[in-house]
Design an enzyme around this catalytic site. Sequence first.
Site, mmCIF file in Angstrom:
data_model
loop_
_atom_site.group_PDB
_atom_site.id
_atom_site.type_symbol
_atom_site.label_atom_id
_atom_site.label_comp_id
_atom_site.label_asym_id
_atom_site.label_seq_id
_atom_site.Cartn_x
_atom_site.Cartn_y
_atom_site.Cartn_z
ATOM 1 N N HIS A 154 -1.618 0.852 7.766
ATOM 2 C CA HIS A 154 -2.038 0.925 6.370
ATOM 3 C C HIS A 154 -1.793 2.332 5.842
ATOM 4 O O HIS A 154 -1.994 3.316 6.554
ATOM 5 C CB HIS A 154 -3.520 0.562 6.268
ATOM 6 C CG HIS A 154 -4.045 0.546 4.866
ATOM 7 N ND1 HIS A 154 -3.494 -0.253 3.883
ATOM 8 C CD2 HIS A 154 -5.070 1.221 4.274
ATOM 9 C CE1 HIS A 154 -4.151 -0.058 2.754
ATOM 10 N NE2 HIS A 154 -5.106 0.830 2.968
ATOM 11 N N CYS A 210 0.830 -1.207 0.000
ATOM 12 C CA CYS A 210 0.000 0.000 0.000
ATOM 13 C C CYS A 210 0.868 1.262 0.000
ATOM 14 O O CYS A 210 0.475 2.293 -0.550
ATOM 15 C CB CYS A 210 -0.953 -0.010 1.187
ATOM 16 S SG CYS A 210 -0.179 -0.332 2.773
#
Length: 992
Positions: free
Chosen positions: A309, A54
């Site tokens: 994340h 990510c």
Amino acid sequence: RRNCRGNPNCLVGIGEHVWLGEIDENSFHNIDDPNCERRKKNAFVGLTNLGATCYVNTFLQMWFLNLELRQALYLCPSTCSEYTTGEGIPKDKDYEPQTICEHLQYLFALLQNSKRRYIDPSGFVKALGLDTGQQQDAQEFSKLFMSLLEDTLSKQKNPDVRNIVQKQFCGEYAYVTVCNQCGRESKLVSKFYELELNIQGNKQLTDCITEFLKEEKLEGDNRYFCETCQSKQNATRKIRLLSLPCTLNLQLMRFVFDRQTGHKKKLNTYIGFSELLDMEPFMEQKNGVYVYELSAVLIHRGVSAYSGHYIAHVKDPQTGEWYKFNDEDIEKMEGKKLQLGIEEDLAEPSKSQTRKPKCGKGTHCSRNAYMLVYRLQTREKSPTVEVPAFLQELVERDNCKFEEWCNEMAEMRKQSVARGKIKHEEVKELYKRLPAEAGSPYDFISLEWLQKWLDESTPPKPIDNTACLCSHGKLHPDKIPIMKRISEYVADFFYRRYGGGPRLNVKALCKDCVVERCRILRLKNQLNEDYKTVTNLLKITVKGNDGFWVGKASLRSWRQLALEQLNEQDEDAEHSNGKMNGNAQNKDESNEEKREEEEELNFNEDIVCPHGDLCISENERRVVSKEAWKKLKQYFPKAPEFPNNKECCSQCKILEREGEENEALHKMMASEQKTSLQNLFHDKCRPCLGSWPQETDELYIVSQFFVEEWRKFVRRPTRCSPVSSVGNSALLCPHGGLMFTYASMTKEDSKLIALIWPSEWERIQKLFVVDHVIKIIRTQAAGADPESALYDSEPKLCPECREGLLCQQQRDLREYTQATIYIHKVVDNKKVMKDAAPELNVSSSEAEEEREENKPEGEQDPDFNQTNGGAKRQKLSHQNYVAYQKQGIRRSTRHRKVRGEKALLVSANQTLKELKIQIMHAFSVAPFDQNLSIDGKILSDDTATLGSLGVIPESVILLKADEPIADYAAMDDVMQVCMPEEGFKGTGLLGH
């Protein structure tokens, strides 16, 4: 309504409700609508998260929306030979980018004109050599990739391409040092691609920039050498911003190195920033345009630096609208405003959370933003970027593949719907005729199979009724609750369509099983009454020879045995057949378990001797009356029967007499041998090679195994077998030569042999069979120094076999698995440091640990010898010694732990780096603070294996810690990491 599982006539609630009535077509398939994977109008294309990539996706989206960078990359000429010659790429050949620029070109073209909702960046990630399963430092990735891209583009001829990275991201600042004495100013100009701003102690972005540029005083030991004064002088040093780039990257230093734990940690503090940033107050020259607009905010969600994340909020430069890029999902913000929203919620809220500050219009606060990107404010319209024809051809080819996939999925959905409609009509028709009418023929079929037939997701297998058959090949009565009775018409259809068998109609009901079932039920009901009857009958004294012998243990537990036996018969079908439709248990395993249970539960076998007759011990049995025995036989018809007048086993009587005679003989033999061999029985009376006795010039040798076995017999003559032979062949090689040198017998091999006085050897030869005589002879000149004596052996030493044994021993010591070593922590090479951290893989018990810790610190441990440690812990591995070890050589290689020492389980192929991780958990010392040594040798190569470093089982490794950490319990972040991070080592980012 639920199904009545015990009622074979109940056909409600078996899964039919799915098919009755109208059904939505979408329920006939499990294929998602392929149009959901199609890009929406005026939407951006997402990027697939390949595991933990990510952080890569956020930067790719941000760079894609830098139109100047995208335009420059499109201008890079391709190295593809087919395109450069104008032939075009063949349709049967996939395009494979060769350089990082080509990968980025192709990726940007797909992001711009693909019809897919998201694309796969695996080609780009693979070209960089990134580990898709490991999350890396996003800021470090940005720096390294920009450096790699700049280096790659520097070879381009077009200056607009060659200099794009410098034009867009490169600025200049100067380190300025001013001498306080003479005022001389020294300036060092340097380029920058981002400003790294400290956020600790700051609340606003402008505060961070001010701190970055603040003046530093150089005084004391840190004074500056002035070229004019030609001496060290007090001075001031600061950074001056000379020029700023079009795109200003501001790195907020959220991830900092924690010196106490040796790992990174995240600072979850709020930082305020505005959508407009005026940099003029911070510039050296005040006459330029330095107003910047916020264009991207990169977010890290999570409380730890090692997990979480990454997402990006980026503004579309052409429309001014904000978008949130979260891998495959892209969300457009309402009203052209930046909305951080739930990105500011921590995944694990702490008790001491700071309240979010109030933000005015045009300002924002974030505790998760780690990078802010500002673009120079300009009135010029954003350029329109067109995809080159070559790349557009590749994009259209990918779009064609996507359309083909969509059509294929749509066709599969269509076929599934058609099959579902046919099945729908079939089920509705058959379910109406499923119940068997009174007086009509019927079949039994398993409920499990019917449910699978009604389950749209799993096509049914052939009908398998073997699991519900009894031992007579018919339907077992206990299986009726899991069967359903259906009409013969529907059963005929099922067997024609799906096959299988055997069919179970009205004739399949088993009368024999029903009768046996009733017998067992009657016995169960009768058991309590019979127990009272037998108890009363046992109180009556049996006269004459009318009774029967029964084991006392059997009598104590006969009711429980009977109940278990009845239950076992009752559940016999389940044990033998298992589950329905091919999930039956392994019959061999089931029968074996059954046999074992029968061996344990058989009644009256506790008085059966090994020869199958009545045992001789009357203490284990008693006589019961005929009436009591008759009642017991109803429950145990196969129990062994011994009338009262039955004689005991004659063979057992003979063996008992022989055993008593042997015991008496062994006691006498042990007493005589102990008296005769007093020195052999007591270690302190035996001679020692280290201090040779002056009264003799020769000593005899036997194996220590022989001595230990003989001592066992002497101590317990009735329990242990007598020793008949010495067995010295185990100490010799196949050629008949001795396997030990005189020096080894005084040290590491001393625990394998026992020395015997000549007088005692004569008695041993009379008492035991001696296969080989082994002795050590000392020769010494008259009046000479005792240290000059020479020692020889008979038989002689075999050098070849001795060398082979040593080599094998060394080889074994380098190939161990799950061996114990000891880590001894010292401070200043003297004081032992006692730690409170929990041990991992400790080999000794808590009681022994306590005993060891109670010893005085200065006590000398005979095994804790660093110089001879390797030799002491060697093993015998020569081919001739395998049998010897099996006989029971017991060698005390176990190291006694001392205070401040911990045992770890390791393997020879384990690296030193992995050992340091174990030590970190056991001693609370970070790997970079560990100084390890063994036998005075420093262990420093983290990639080397323990075997190659000379670490052998039972080794003691000394640990000297640079900075002992007292409170390891607070190191929460450290426990989240198993191995020290390697960053981008080994990837393509460091290739330049």
